[in-house]
Design an enzyme around this catalytic site. Structure first.
Site, short mmCIF file in Angstrom:
data_model
loop_
_atom_site.label_atom_id
_atom_site.label_comp_id
_atom_site.label_asym_id
_atom_site.label_seq_id
_atom_site.Cartn_x
_atom_site.Cartn_y
_atom_site.Cartn_z
N ARG A 17 8.83 2.79 11.52
CA ARG A 17 9.91 2.35 10.63
C ARG A 17 11.22 2.14 11.38
O ARG A 17 11.74 3.05 12.00
CB ARG A 17 10.07 3.32 9.45
CG ARG A 17 10.48 4.70 9.82
CD ARG A 17 10.39 5.64 8.60
NE ARG A 17 9.00 6.03 8.37
CZ ARG A 17 8.60 7.27 8.08
NH1 ARG A 17 9.48 8.23 7.93
NH2 ARG A 17 7.34 7.55 7.90
N ARG A 52 -1.44 12.48 9.99
CA ARG A 52 -0.16 13.14 10.31
C ARG A 52 0.03 14.37 9.45
O ARG A 52 -0.36 14.37 8.29
CB ARG A 52 1.01 12.19 10.03
CG ARG A 52 1.07 11.14 11.06
CD ARG A 52 2.42 10.50 11.19
NE ARG A 52 2.28 9.64 12.33
CZ ARG A 52 2.64 8.36 12.35
NH1 ARG A 52 3.23 7.82 11.32
NH2 ARG A 52 2.45 7.65 13.44
N ASP A 64 3.46 -1.03 11.61
CA ASP A 64 3.00 0.27 11.19
C ASP A 64 2.35 0.91 12.41
O ASP A 64 1.63 0.22 13.15
CB ASP A 64 1.99 0.17 10.05
CG ASP A 64 1.72 1.53 9.46
OD1 ASP A 64 2.28 1.84 8.40
OD2 ASP A 64 0.94 2.29 10.08
N SER A 88 6.31 7.27 13.10
CA SER A 88 6.25 5.97 12.44
C SER A 88 6.91 4.83 13.21
O SER A 88 7.71 5.04 14.11
CB SER A 88 6.92 6.13 11.08
OG SER A 88 7.38 4.89 10.61
N ASP A 123 0.79 -1.23 0.00
CA ASP A 123 0.00 0.00 0.00
C ASP A 123 0.83 1.29 0.00
O ASP A 123 0.35 2.33 -0.41
CB ASP A 123 -0.93 0.03 1.23
CG ASP A 123 -0.19 -0.21 2.54
OD1 ASP A 123 1.04 -0.39 2.50
OD2 ASP A 123 -0.83 -0.23 3.60
N HIS A 124 2.08 1.22 0.45
CA HIS A 124 2.83 2.46 0.66
C HIS A 124 3.61 2.93 -0.56
O HIS A 124 4.11 4.05 -0.57
CB HIS A 124 3.83 2.29 1.81
CG HIS A 124 3.22 2.45 3.17
ND1 HIS A 124 2.24 1.62 3.65
CD2 HIS A 124 3.46 3.35 4.16
CE1 HIS A 124 1.90 2.01 4.88
NE2 HIS A 124 2.63 3.05 5.20
#
Ligand code: MIC
Ligand code: SF4
Length: 743
Positions: free
Chosen positions: A636, A447, A159, A634, A94-95
């Site tokens: 990440r 965000r 996520d 995030s 999706d990203h």
């Protein structure tokens, strides 16, 4: 095709009740819903825990990963030597889809651009037994909500908006890839027992006010760090008036206050949503134990006895909220916006309005936005600025299409983008506003850090609900109030809509691929985007002496500042390449320059990653220093892997965001908290730093600073390592430790 197995669901609830009985016999007290789920998932039958102190090992029921974080998680999983995942896991593409002209073309382009990444994810998913959701099938959190969320279960996801599934009564927590890897390898997953914040909702939402306004209000109250280390549990009669997807909007954005997760109790809306999404068997089984899928009645009667903090929000009084720019906790009521815009000289003309994202793309959201658009179109209005719509999933898209919602948006000039993150994560090929030009946008996302959506630090991003954003798209101005003002003489209207489609959802599972458990993982040796990982070398004692300061960041240092997304999403599977972006958004406390510092070897100003590479070549270890809530945003883990890869030993900060701190620990870096916050000021650009790295649980770590003038200062720092986490550090990373244990 339902993805859950009815027998397993039955079994899950039988087990849940059995475990709960044991817990109740031991504790003899009423429980909140969050406690019920956590305690029934304890990997050890040990229930005397202290909130915000005890580490609790949990057995997770499910793991979810999106394409940008799954790459590193899977690359690490490959190093464990396991043959397949031990818990149900899915990957969602999706990203990586760039929004440019519209869904069909953008998706075609993404399939070409990201071919090798998709191929890697697909082949590894197939081999290791992960469900694979192709590009275009939807945003991870929406797809999880539609297909996999189960009240009472525990999920981790790579996520930070994983808590979206809390809207359906699941404890769903955002985690780094290395944590997901543990769970996939069948290990328990450990977290500090959170504190519990209770939010009591009274009354009913009305008029233009929507679930989004509840969470924007909460963000204003708690601020971006107020939820750190806490689970937010909603309750009260107001909570029972909100649709399942509305609740998901609220729990999704709990990430913005730093909460570990947010949770709503099971109720008739949860059941209705499960039924509408082919999970009637889940609803039936959950119904039979529904008293245990919520807090015990005593909790609602006397919340202050059970929660560490209680906040009351009266939905009858709540006005629509608008937050921004640059931070999601800068909230105000719609009626106060106009003054704020003028007082602060924010660009009053809007340059774009965007709805959708994992936060706000349910059928109800889209229907409310379409209701505004439909009436406006009937009176001849059109959006005055580019208006973009991202449906959350193929299911939402197909249902919107059948029910004419897409037509309505198109009628006012809207462009429908692919079912993906798109501009929410900076995948926006924006041509209309050049970099450096001040402008304002409004979105229904979650965000709004600087540069996030279009990589332009001068873009002022505001956030609100989809229906309010649609109204602003029609007005084209930020000093507008749809409740009071008119557009070309037309007064906008909001009307009641169905929470769920009256004709049912259109199911389209063409985006899903079931794994076979066979085949090989495909990684092109010469790939620019993927590279197999090498374990990090374990630390030696001397690695912690005579360190240099690479960066002292001033103000916000979110993951978007440490390892930005946007164009860098391309290199999420290639540690060396992506390390070029390290700290490129950080504001240098000594010079106010962004992404640049002084190379102490040469005296020249350079980008932080190139300085780090130079230090590494010269065998010079370094540290980074941050302000409050370091690593906010995030999940990440690149924000921790890149520093580790380029020679970082420790990050000193006034405070850390939970996932970022765990990511640092996992990769073998010391996250140290200033014991006295103002010691931050003592760190100078040319300091030589020594760290006493023989850290012990609950003990201070001493850091010695030798300043350029020869003066020496010793400062105290704290850490939150548990005994097991210190083992990770000793081995150089959690992965090294795991490999050692399983060899
Ligand atoms: C985000 O919203 O910032 C992201 C992109 O979804 C991240 C994950 C990532 O960086 O890949 C998140 O929220 O965890
Ligand atoms: Fe995607 Fe945005 Fe949701 Fe992150 S917040 S998962 S980028 S839609």
């Amino acid at each position: 095709m339902p993805f859950l197995n009815p027998d397993q669901i039955q079994e899950f609830y039988l087990d849940y009740i059995k475990k709960l009985q044991v817990v109740k016999e031991k504790l003899h007290r009423p429980l909140t819903y969050a406690e019920k789920i956590l305690f029934t998932h304890f990997a050890k039958a040990e229930f005397t825990v202290q909130r915000s102190k005890s580490s609790i090992p949990l057995q997770v029921d499910r793991v979810a990963m999106q394409d940008a974080t799954a790459q590193m998680a899977i690359l690490q999983f490959m190093l464990t030597g396991k043959r397949s995942v031990a818990v149900p896991t899915t990957v969602h593409c999706d990203h990586l889809i760039t929004a440019k002209v519209g869904a069909t073309k953008d998706l075609e382009e993404a399939n070409i651009q990201n071919k090798e990444v998709y191929q890697f994810l697909k082949s590894s998913a197939n081999k290791y037994g992960l469900g694979f959701w192709k590009p275009g099938s939807g945003i991870i959190h929406q797809v999880i909500l539609e297909n996999y969320a189960v009240p009472g279960q525990l999920m981790i996801g790579t996520d930070s908006h994983t808590p979206n599934a809390g809207g359906l009564g699941m404890v769903a927590i955002g985690a780094g890839g290395a944590e997901a890897m543990d769970a996939m390898a069948g290990l328990s997953w450990t977290v500090t027992m959170p504190k519990l914040i209770g939010i009591q909702l009274k009354g009913t939402l009305n008029g233009w006010t929507s679930p989004k306004d509840v969470i924007l209000k909460v963000a204003e109250i708690l601020t971006v760090k107020g939820g750190t280390g806490c689970i937010i549990e909603y309750f009260g009669e107001g909570a029972r008036t909100i649709s399942a997807t509305g609740k998901a909007t609220i729990t999704n954005m709990g990430a913005e206050v730093g909460a570990t997760t947010s949770l709503f109790p099971y109720d008739q809306h949860t059941a209705a949503y499960l039924q509408a999404t082919q999970r009637d068997f889940v609803a039936k089984a959950a119904d039979s134990v529904k008293e245990e899928l919520q807090a015990d009645p005593e909790v609602e009667q006397n919340p202050l006895r059970f929660f560490d903090d209680v906040i009351i929000i009266d939905l009858d009084q709540l006005e629509p909220q608008i937050v921004g720019p640059h931070t999601p906790d800068l909230s105000r009521s719609l009626s106060a916006l106009k003054d704020d815009v003028h007082k602060n000289h924010w660009p009053v003309q809007l340059s774009a309005a965007l709805i959708g994202s994992c936060t706000n793309s349910s059928y109800e959201d889209m229907s409310r936005a379409a209701a505004v658009a439909r009436k406006a179109a009937a009176q001849g209005l059109k959006a005055k600025v580019p208006f973009m719509v991202t449906p959350g999933s193929q299911q939402i898209f197909a249902t919107m299409k059948r029910d004419g919602l897409l037509d309505v948006f198109e009628k006012i000039g809207g462009v429908v983008l692919a079912n993906a993150c798109g501009p929410c994560i900076g995948q926006w090929n924006r041509q209309d506003v050049p970099k450096g030009v001040r402008n304002s946008i409004i979105t229904s996302y979650n965000r709004n850090f600087k540069k996030r959506n279009d990589n332009n630090a001068e873009t002022h991003a505001f956030i609100s609900s989809p229906e309010i954003v649609t109204a602003f798209a029609l007005a084209g101005r930020l000093d507008f109030n749809p409740i009071l003002d008119t557009i070309d003489g037309v007064k906008l209207e909001i009307s009641a809509v169905d929470q769920l489609p009256s004709q049912g959802f259109v199911f389209d599972l063409s985006g899903y691929e079931e794994p076979t458990g066979r085949g090989e993982v495909i990684v092109d040796q010469h790939s620019e985007r993927l590279a197999l990982l090498q374990p990090f070398a374990p630390w030696k004692e001397k690695d912690f002496s005579e360190l240099w300061l690479l960066v002292k960041a001033k103000g916000k240092c979110t993951t978007d500042h440490i390892s930005p997304a946007g164009k860098w999403l391309e290199y999420r599977g290639h540690l060396d390449r992506i390390s070029d972006n390290m700290f490129s958004g950080a504001v240098n406390a000594f010079s106010d320059q962004i992404g640049e510092g002084k190379n102490l070897l040469t005296g020249t100003e350079e980008g932080f990653s190139s300085i780090a590479r130079a230090y590494q070549k010269n065998d010079k270890g370094w540290i980074a220093v941050g302000d409050v809530n370091y690593g906010e945003g995030s999940s990440r883990e690149h924000a921790a892997m890149e520093p580790r890869y380029l020679g970082c030993r420790a990050v000193l900060a006034k405070s850390f965001a939970r996932i970022a701190e765990t990511n640092l620990k996992k990769q073998g870096i010391l996250p140290l908290w200033f014991n006295v916050e103002s010691d931050y000021d003592k760190i100078l650009e040319a300091d030589i730093i020594d760290i006493d790295s023989d850290a012990k649980v609950n003990e201070l770590v001493y850091v010695t600073l030798t300043h350029a003038d020869g003066a020496v200062e010793v400062i105290q720092t704290k850490h939150t390592f548990s005994a097991e986490q210190l083992e990770w550090f000793k081995y150089g990373s959690a992965l090294n430790w795991l490999r050692e244990r399983s060899s």
